[in-house]
Scaffold this active site. Structure first.
Site, PDB file in Angstrom:
ATOM      1  CG  HIS A   1      -1.550   1.303   1.529  1.00 36.63           C
ATOM      2  ND1 HIS A   1      -2.462   1.903   0.696  1.00 36.63           N
ATOM      3  CD2 HIS A   1      -1.370   2.151   2.565  1.00 36.63           C
ATOM      4  CE1 HIS A   1      -2.832   3.066   1.215  1.00 36.63           C
ATOM      5  NE2 HIS A   1      -2.177   3.249   2.359  1.00 36.63           N
TER       6      HIS A   1
ATOM      7  CG  ASP B   1       6.469  17.739 -26.779  1.00 38.63           C
ATOM      8  OD1 ASP B   1       6.830  17.203 -25.717  1.00 38.63           O
ATOM      9  OD2 ASP B   1       5.618  17.242 -27.532  1.00 38.63           O
TER      10      ASP B   1
ATOM     11  CD1 TRP C   1       6.226   3.573   4.258  1.00 35.21           C
ATOM     12  CD2 TRP C   1       7.249   4.501   2.482  1.00 35.21           C
ATOM     13  NE1 TRP C   1       6.508   4.888   4.566  1.00 35.21           N
ATOM     14  CE2 TRP C   1       7.127   5.481   3.495  1.00 35.21           C
ATOM     15  CE3 TRP C   1       7.848   4.859   1.278  1.00 35.21           C
ATOM     16  CZ2 TRP C   1       7.603   6.786   3.338  1.00 35.21           C
ATOM     17  CZ3 TRP C   1       8.318   6.163   1.122  1.00 35.21           C
ATOM     18  CH2 TRP C   1       8.188   7.110   2.157  1.00 35.21           C
TER      19      TRP C   1
ATOM     20  CB  SER D   1      11.181   5.837 -14.462  1.00 38.43           C
ATOM     21  OG  SER D   1      10.051   6.647 -14.494  1.00 38.43           O
ATOM     22  CB  SER D   2      12.057   9.234 -10.489  1.00 40.30           C
ATOM     23  OG  SER D   2      10.864   8.665 -10.081  1.00 40.30           O
TER      24      SER D   2
ATOM     25  CG  HIS E   1      12.186  14.865   5.487  1.00 37.51           C
ATOM     26  ND1 HIS E   1      11.055  14.760   6.241  1.00 37.51           N
ATOM     27  CD2 HIS E   1      12.242  16.141   5.084  1.00 37.51           C
ATOM     28  CE1 HIS E   1      10.471  15.937   6.297  1.00 37.51           C
ATOM     29  NE2 HIS E   1      11.172  16.798   5.601  1.00 37.51           N
TER      30      HIS E   1
ATOM     31  CD  GLU F   1       9.291  10.078  -2.616  1.00 39.07           C
ATOM     32  OE1 GLU F   1      10.305  10.283  -3.320  1.00 39.07           O
ATOM     33  OE2 GLU F   1       8.162   9.861  -3.086  1.00 39.07           O
TER      34      GLU F   1
ATOM     35  CE1 TYR G   1       7.918  19.401   3.716  1.00 38.26           C
ATOM     36  CE2 TYR G   1       9.667  17.860   4.207  1.00 38.26           C
ATOM     37  CZ  TYR G   1       8.688  18.715   4.632  1.00 38.26           C
ATOM     38  OH  TYR G   1       8.465  18.874   5.960  1.00 38.26           O
TER      39      TYR G   1
ATOM     40  CB  SER H   1       0.091  28.354  -5.869  1.00 36.30           C
ATOM     41  OG  SER H   1       0.605  27.860  -4.660  1.00 36.30           O
TER      42      SER H   1
ATOM     43  CG  HIS I   1      12.044  14.535  11.212  1.00 30.98           C
ATOM     44  ND1 HIS I   1      11.980  15.713  10.519  1.00 30.98           N
ATOM     45  CD2 HIS I   1      11.441  13.629  10.424  1.00 30.98           C
ATOM     46  CE1 HIS I   1      11.366  15.509   9.358  1.00 30.98           C
ATOM     47  NE2 HIS I   1      11.032  14.248   9.284  1.00 30.98           N
ATOM     48  CG  HIS I   2      11.365  10.136   9.372  1.00 31.05           C
ATOM     49  ND1 HIS I   2      10.005  10.006   9.187  1.00 31.05           N
ATOM     50  CD2 HIS I   2      11.738  11.173   8.607  1.00 31.05           C
ATOM     51  CE1 HIS I   2       9.598  10.927   8.325  1.00 31.05           C
ATOM     52  NE2 HIS I   2      10.621  11.658   7.965  1.00 31.05           N
TER      53      HIS I   2
ATOM     54  CB  THR J   1       5.103  24.979   5.788  1.00 29.48           C
ATOM     55  OG1 THR J   1       6.329  24.272   5.676  1.00 29.48           O
ATOM     56  CG2 THR J   1       4.005  24.191   5.122  1.00 29.48           C
TER      57      THR J   1
ATOM     58  CE  LYS K   1       4.204  27.260  -1.096  1.00 29.64           C
ATOM     59  NZ  LYS K   1       5.195  27.132  -2.136  1.00 29.64           N
TER      60      LYS K   1
ATOM     61  NE  ARG L   1       3.758   3.568  10.615  1.00 32.87           N
ATOM     62  CZ  ARG L   1       4.647   4.181   9.819  1.00 32.87           C
ATOM     63  NH1 ARG L   1       5.608   4.916  10.350  1.00 32.87           N
ATOM     64  NH2 ARG L   1       4.571   4.075   8.527  1.00 32.87           N
TER      65      ARG L   1
END
Ligand code: HEA
Ligand code: HEA
Ligand code: CUA
Ligand SMILES: [Cu+2]
Lengths: 313, 524, 381
Positions: free
Chosen positions: B74, B103, B139, B167-168, B251, B253, B255, B266, B300-301, B326, B329, B448
């Site tokens: 998931h 293009d 994950w 690919s990314s 991390h 990722e 963002y 926006s 922080h994880h 943040t 924004k 979790r």
């Protein structure tokens, strides 16, 4: 910013989907190979990739020679190459980062002398316990010739440290030390490729073709010496992928660098064959320039490696 | 290039060839969008299995080892298969239109970036059918559960990650090259729509961190198959090294997931406020600041792994700082609405809900960043609630807003406003019923990745599951709305679908012609 | 339609914002499960305090920000005739909303730092306990006392799989709890044996990852006797949800008595190792041990899970020489999930489970494995 009034959008192309198929087969094949299946699928994918890449480069080169690629597209290629190199820098950063972390931080945790803070060098409770209860006898040295496993479990250990390290052998034995020669070779090759470049810029074909060919040769010599070094490590120094963290980081860092030298040499070699056919001019040299940037990048990585992996203990 | 795109009328061969061999940014964007939606349904189906199993205490439907595979798949499918490709699809469609380019910069590579994904995800999902099962280590695939103790299929997972990363990286390089090189005359950097800005910065993040992820899985591969000891203390390595490398990627990722969503919002809020975006330049700087900070807060994880206190303090302070840009924004969006002339069409509703729920998720993020409190929150449902608020109410809501907003431009048909609003309300209510209780569960102590739980957690889990089913229903409604619009929505040809919309994409006809801006437009 | 939708929208949004506040208020008035427990140690109290501070700070900011937003949504609607203005920049407010949050955060950093320092204050403990996470159980060792034991889930599979009604302590009960005295500072040294686990007791505010090969340290000191339940909070495989932590805090005298008993048990046990066991005895004990410690992987019928855990039924090891079988249990199989059981099971239990495996499910080897054989193998190393 775009100033062109027309823009080249290539027609539909079969190349990408074939490339993607090749990559898919390689990925699937590599995985089934490492778990003990055959390497057929992987090889098939590899062959497809090799062929389609060859075709793709040829088409791009051909478009270029026919003048289809305008300046804007060429700038896009330049940007593409530069950002690709940046992504490679980050790939190496992961491994250099790992080396730094293992060597500077983890090693002293396992050895029991990791300090609480920058100004207070009392070892932390956890570090003391690590050494006392889990890895008794392990001493934090670099390069670690004895793994924590070996220190604690003696002959029953899975990871047995190397007999000898690759480090700087002292000034007297310096001339027999391969890494030094490899450094000399790579640095020289960076210079030679630059001379070739100058030749191209000044429309001096002989200088261009000759020095480029010499660079390719230096790349090959580097690879041979590197292979020699690996064989020596495996056969005479007990230094292998599974001799603990030293073997791990040594082979992974130099190994990935070696893989990149191989790629860089291949790119230069292609550029060299093209130069024999009269390709490139002082206005149109992207294919060669890209290869030479890549080569400089590989060279810089080596210099870092040389200091971090070989010299500073 | 005189010919238009092949349609079914040209025969199915030509039609398939069009999609498979295409070099057109709109086609590729469409492919990305459909692919990501399919993955979203797949990842959502996994989530439904999770929620169904957690409906009551006890193991009802599946076994714990399969539950772990569901949680893992998931997360992976949603993050790498649904959200990221969805925003790449939007980028493909909209960036050339927004900056007046014909293009993308490297069209063939663009096609390659897309077509790698089906292969990568075919490999990844095929692991579920392998002996020993698919990835079951979360994950975040922490070693050594993902190395020494993993099923064989982990090797397939590793190589799937490798090619998906390739690919990314190619996709991002393409976006960067397009923006740097293809802007219409007059389109200076500081005039680009904010969506374009957020995407350039995202692309930069991707090029920087995907290789690090590749490094992490490569180390795993070596540890599993070739005897190295990166993640094994016996050889002098450290399992925690994996976490550092992973989160250095992971991390940024998150963002990568949220910045394009900021960009979408926006665009939409000014349109329906009929007022220009407030504080454009500070929005650009804030995005850049967030991106920069995202590189220096990863641990922080890992507050509970036993880092020295100096490390903990540093990562705590650095993380707290992210609230500042943040916040800028959030305040800018609200001030954009201030003294505007507001209407609440579906895209606007989703955007407003985005602002509120994302901010809410941001607040819980800030709570998580307080290391001492995180010792209690970590690895509980409080974290799960946090990241679904920012990722589902954040990324998915803004993606939905984008679909409604640009759908008329894509297919020349208008969606049914009532249906849109109904879908919004079902999604909004379902979402909150599903994820608000997870905060309580987490605080009360439910960890979790638990296939089963004690009786004290039963009530809220049931509520959460019901909400999740409602929210899942809302996604089916979205699918229905999109298909209904494409098939028999009210045709609209006007360039400017929305009264307050600004930007080059609203100067071309609807649906946008197959080739736009063959001659660069003048942009003042 | 739109008007009504907006009214609903507003009320729901305010609900969302207010829920957590309502939640925390609730929690303070009753033992309801909505908020973080205050716990019984300084650390858990510190975590709770900073948690509440953060909730209130966020609530106040949230009410301000969303309140303003709702006002705008109400007052500046087109349907009320609002006409858009055109301003889009104001350096002053931009600076304001950069600086004010920064200041708030700097202020927040002080209590956050103090709380964290408390978590790390592991110095000078009275008692040191080594906690090792195994797939899927905990081992507690009282350092310096010679006492150690495993603590496993006691809830039966029948309850989990719904073949029996769930008991009151469903998933919150273990074979043997960690026992601690009140009023003493206890240092926990947490490590893992196989994969990473995480040892969490919410009421202590202690959550420390059990990383294999390295220690993490935490501490607790409480004056409140009682039973405290916690969990494993790091994904550690299929049994992750099934390895709870149970701690019993006792008055000092009780604790001392308990400890003395434990020590005596250990001495008594040592004397039984030499004893000759009857095959039936071993078989019965072996089955018990097997179901408790091995069936999680190798399955109750000895069939294993193909591709992950090998079958014991018909396995070459189980049918081969006894010494090889003992070796697997004592040494484990390096690089696989098959860990060494030398520290987890007593010699008697190891002998019993080996005997059981060699003689159950049609594995009719027929030999007998005695505890002394196991001890001999251990000592020969
Ligand atoms: C889109 C993705 C996304 C986003 C945007 C964020 C945003 C943030 N996240 Fe989140 N996070 C995740 C996705 C995301 N996160 C995921 C997926 C995980 C779990 C991964 C896993 O383990 O599986 C996670 C986990 C996670 C953790 C680890 C928890 C744990 O495992 O113990 C932490 C800890 O610090 C954290 C913090 C933050 C912070 C501080 C922000 C900040 O960026 C938030 C900033 C925003 C605001 C604060 C609101 C708006 C601001 C104002 C209105 C200004 C005024 C406010 C104040 C001054 C208070 N996150
Ligand atoms: C952006 C990413 C993203 C998105 C969109 C979602 C969406 C959802 N997630 Fe996600 N989730 C993650 C990212 C995401 N998640 C991550 C990274 C993790 C951590 C994984 C880990 O721990 O390793 C996680 C973990 C996670 C958990 C914790 C699992 C655990 O710890 O064991 C739960 C539990 O409730 C959950 C639920 C949901 C639900 C109900 C949705 C819903 O929003 C989904 C809605 C969509 C659909 C339902 C699809 C449409 C409908 C159908 C296909 C038809 C079937 C429908 C019905 C039967 C009604 N998620
Ligand atoms: Cu042990 Cu989770
Ligand atoms: Cu993070």
């Amino acid at each position: 910013m775009s100033t062109e009034s027309s823009y080249y959008v290539p027609e539909q192309s079969k190349l990408p989907i074939i490339t993607a198929t090749g990559m898919g087969l390689m990925a699937y094949g590599a995985a089934s190979w490492v778990i003990g299946g055959g390497n057929m699928v992987f090889t098939a994918g590899l062959i497809i990739m090799a062929l389609v890449m060859f075709k793709w480069w040829s088409i791009v080169i051909d478009e270029n020679m026919r003048g289809l690629a305008n300046d804007q597209l060429k700038r896009s290629y330049v940007l593409g190459m530069l950002w690709f190199i940046f992504s490679e820098v980050m790939f190496f950063a992961a491994f250099f980062g790992a080396l730094f972390y293992l060597r500077v931080i983890v090693n002293s945790w396992l050895g029991g002398d990791a300090a609480i803070g920058i100004f207070d060098d009392t070892p932390t409770d956890a570090a003391v316990a690590n050494n006392a209860l889990l890895w008794p006898g392990y001493e934090a040295d670099w390069p670690p010739m004895v793994t924590p496993d070996e220190a604690a479990n003696g002959a029953n250990a899975t990871f047995i440290g190397p007999d000898e390290a690759m480090s700087f052998p002292g000034w007297s034995k310096m001339l027999g030390w391969l890494p030094l020669w490899n450094t000399v070779i790579l640095v020289t090759s960076s210079v030679t490729v630059h001379i070739a470049h100058t030749g191209l810029k000044n429309n001096n074909r002989k200088q261009f073709v000759g020095w480029l060919g010499f660079t390719v040769l230096l790349g090959l010599i580097f690879l041979v010496l590197q292979a020699e070094e690996y064989i020596h490590a495996y056969q005479h120094m007990g230094l292998t992928l599974d001799s603990g963290i030293y073997g791990t980081t040594f082979f992974m860092l130099t190994g990935f660098h070696g893989a990149h030298v191989t790629l860089g040499t291949a790119m230069l070699a292609i550029a060299w064959f093209r130069s024999l056919k009269g390709h490139f001019s002082n206005e149109d040299q992207f294919g060669f320039e890209a290869a030479s940037w890549y080569w400089h990048f590989v060279d810089v990585v080596w210099i870092l490696l040389f200091f971090v992996v070989y010299v500073f203990d | 290039m005189a010919h238009g795109p092949a349609t079914l009328a040209d025969g199915w061969r030509a039609y398939i060839a069009r999609w498979v061999f295409t070099t057109n940014h709109k086609d590729i964007g469409t492919l990305y969008l459909w692919f990501s939606f399919a993955m979203f349904l797949l990842g959502g189906a996994f989530a439904m299995i999770i929620r169904a199993e957690l409906f009551q205490p006890g193991m009802q439907l599946i076994r714990p080892e399969f539950f772990n595979q569901m949680t893992t798949m998931h997360g992976l499918v949603m993050v790498f298969g649904a959200i990221m490709p969805a925003f790449v699809g939007l980028a493909n469609w909209m960036i050339p239109l927004m900056i007046g380019a014909p293009d993308m910069a490297l069209p063939r590579m663009n096609n390659l970036s897309f077509w790698i994904l089906p292969f990568a995800f075919a490999i990844l999902t095929s692991t579920l059918f392998m002996e020993g099962g698919g990835p079951n280590f979360g994950w975040t695939f922490y070693a050594p559960l993902s190395t020494t103790y993993a099923p064989d299929s982990v090797n397939f997972f590793i190589f799937a990650i490798h090619i998906m990363g390739a690919s990314s990286i190619m996709g991002s390089i393409n976006i960067i090259a397009t923006v740097m090189n293809m802007r219409a005359p007059g389109m200076t950097y500081m005039k680009m729509p904010l969506f374009v800005w957020t995407w350039v910065i995202t692309a930069f993040l991707l090029v920087a961190v995907m290789p690090v992820l590749a490094g992490a899985v490569t180390m795993m591969l070596m540890d599993i198959n070739f005897g190295t000891s990166f993640f094994d203390a016996a050889g002098g390595g450290d399992p925690v090294l994996f976490q550092h490398v992973f989160w250095f990627f992971g991390h940024p990722e998150v963002y990568i997931i949220i910045l394009p969503a900021f960009g979408v919002v926006s665009q939409i809020i000014p349109t329906f406020s009929r007022k220009p975006l407030f504080g454009y330049s500070s929005m650009v700087y804030a995005t850049a600041a967030i991106a920069f900070l995202s590189f220096v807060v990863w641990a922080h994880h890992m507050f509970t792994v036993g880092m020295p206190i100096a490390g903990e303090l540093y990562f705590m302070y650095a993380t707290m700082l992210i609230a500042v840009p943040t916040g800028v924004k959030v305040f800018n969006w609200i001030t954009t609405m201030y003294k505007g002339s507001l209407t609440f069409e579906t895209p606007m509703l989703f955007s407003i809900a985005f602002v509120i729920l994302f901010t809410f998720g941001g607040f819980t993020g800030l709570m998580l960043s307080i290391a001492a409190a995180d010792m209690q929150y970590h690895d509980t449902y409080f974290v799960v609630a946090h990241f679904h608020y920012v990722m589902v109410a954040g990324a998915v809501f803004s993606g939905t807003a984008a679909i409604y907003y640009w759908l008329p431009k894509w297919c020349g048909k208008m969606y049914n406003e009532t249906m849109g609003q109904v879908q919004f309300w079902v999604a909004f209510i379902g979402f909150n019923i599903a994820f608000m209780p997870q905060h309580f569960l987490g605080l009360a102590g439910m960890p979790r990745r638990y296939a089963d739980y004690g009786l004290q957690f039963a009530d809220w889990n049931m509520v959460s599951s019901i909400g999740a089913f409602i929210y899942g229903g809302a996604q089916l409604m979205l699918l229905y709305n999109v298909i209904a619009t494409i098939r028999n929505g009210k045709p609209t040809t006007e360039e400017k679908t929305w009264e307050g919309a600004e930007g080059l994409e609203w100067t071309v006809p609807s649906p946008a012609p197959y080739h736009t801006f063959a001659k660069p437009p003048e942009f003042k | 339609m739109l008007k009504r939708a907006q009214a609903l929208f507003l009320s729901l949004l305010s609900l969302v914002v207010l829920l957590p506040i309502a939640g925390s208020a609730f929690a303070e008035s009753s033992a309801s499960q909505l908020n973080m427990p205050q716990g019984v140690t300084e650390v858990s109290q510190a975590a709770y305090d900073i948690h509440m501070i953060m909730i209130w700070v966020c609530t106040v900011i949230g009410v301000g920000v969303f309140g303003f937003m709702f006002y705008v949504m109400y007052a500046h609607r087109k349907s009320r005739g609002a006409v858009a203005e055109n301003f889009h920049e104001h350096l002053g407010v931009e600076l304001l909303w950069t600086i004010v949050p920064t200041i708030i955060l700097i202020v927040m950093a002080f209590p956050a730092t103090t709380a964290l320092l408390k978590v790390y204050d592991t110095d000078n403990p009275d008692i040191e306990i080594k906690i090792t996470g195994y797939q899927w159980k905990w081992q507690y060792e009282y350092l310096g006392e010679g006492v150690k034991f495993m603590s496993e889930l006691r809830t039966s599979d029948d309850e989990v799989y719904g073949r029996e009604p769930k008991g009151e302590h469903y998933l919150r009960e273990v074979t043997e709890a960690l026992v601690l005295p009140v009023g003493k500072k206890i240092r926990f040294l947490v490590t893992g044996n196989d994969v990473i686990h995480s040892w969490w007791v919410p009421d202590f505010g202690v959550k420390r990852d059990a990383v294999p090969g390295l220690f993490t340290a935490g501490w607790a000191k409480t004056d409140k006797p009682g039973t405290y339940v916690g969990e494993c909070t790091e994904l550690c495989g299929q049994g992750h949800a099934f390895m709870p932590v149970v701690v019993e805090v006792k008055e000092e005298a009780e604790y001392n008595e308990w400890l003395a008993n434990k020590k005596a048990e250990a001495v008594e046990y040592a004397s039984t190792i030499g004893k000759e066991w009857a095959p039936e005895e071993l078989m019965a004990k072996g089955e018990e041990v097997y179901l408790q410690s091995c069936a999680g992987c190798h399955q109750a019928d000895g069939g294993g899970i193909p591709g992950v855990f090998p079958a014991i039924k018909g396995s070459p090891i189980a049918l081969g020489p006894q010494i090889g079988h003992i070796a697997v249990l004592i040494d484990g199989v390096p690089g696989s999930a098959m860990q060494s059981f030398a520290d987890q099971l007593s010699e008697v239990n190891i002998a019993a489970v080996i005997h059981y495996q060699r003689n159950a499910w049609g594995n009719d080897v027929g030999d007998v494995t005695q505890p002394i054989d196991v001890l001999n193998y251990k000592q020969s190393k």
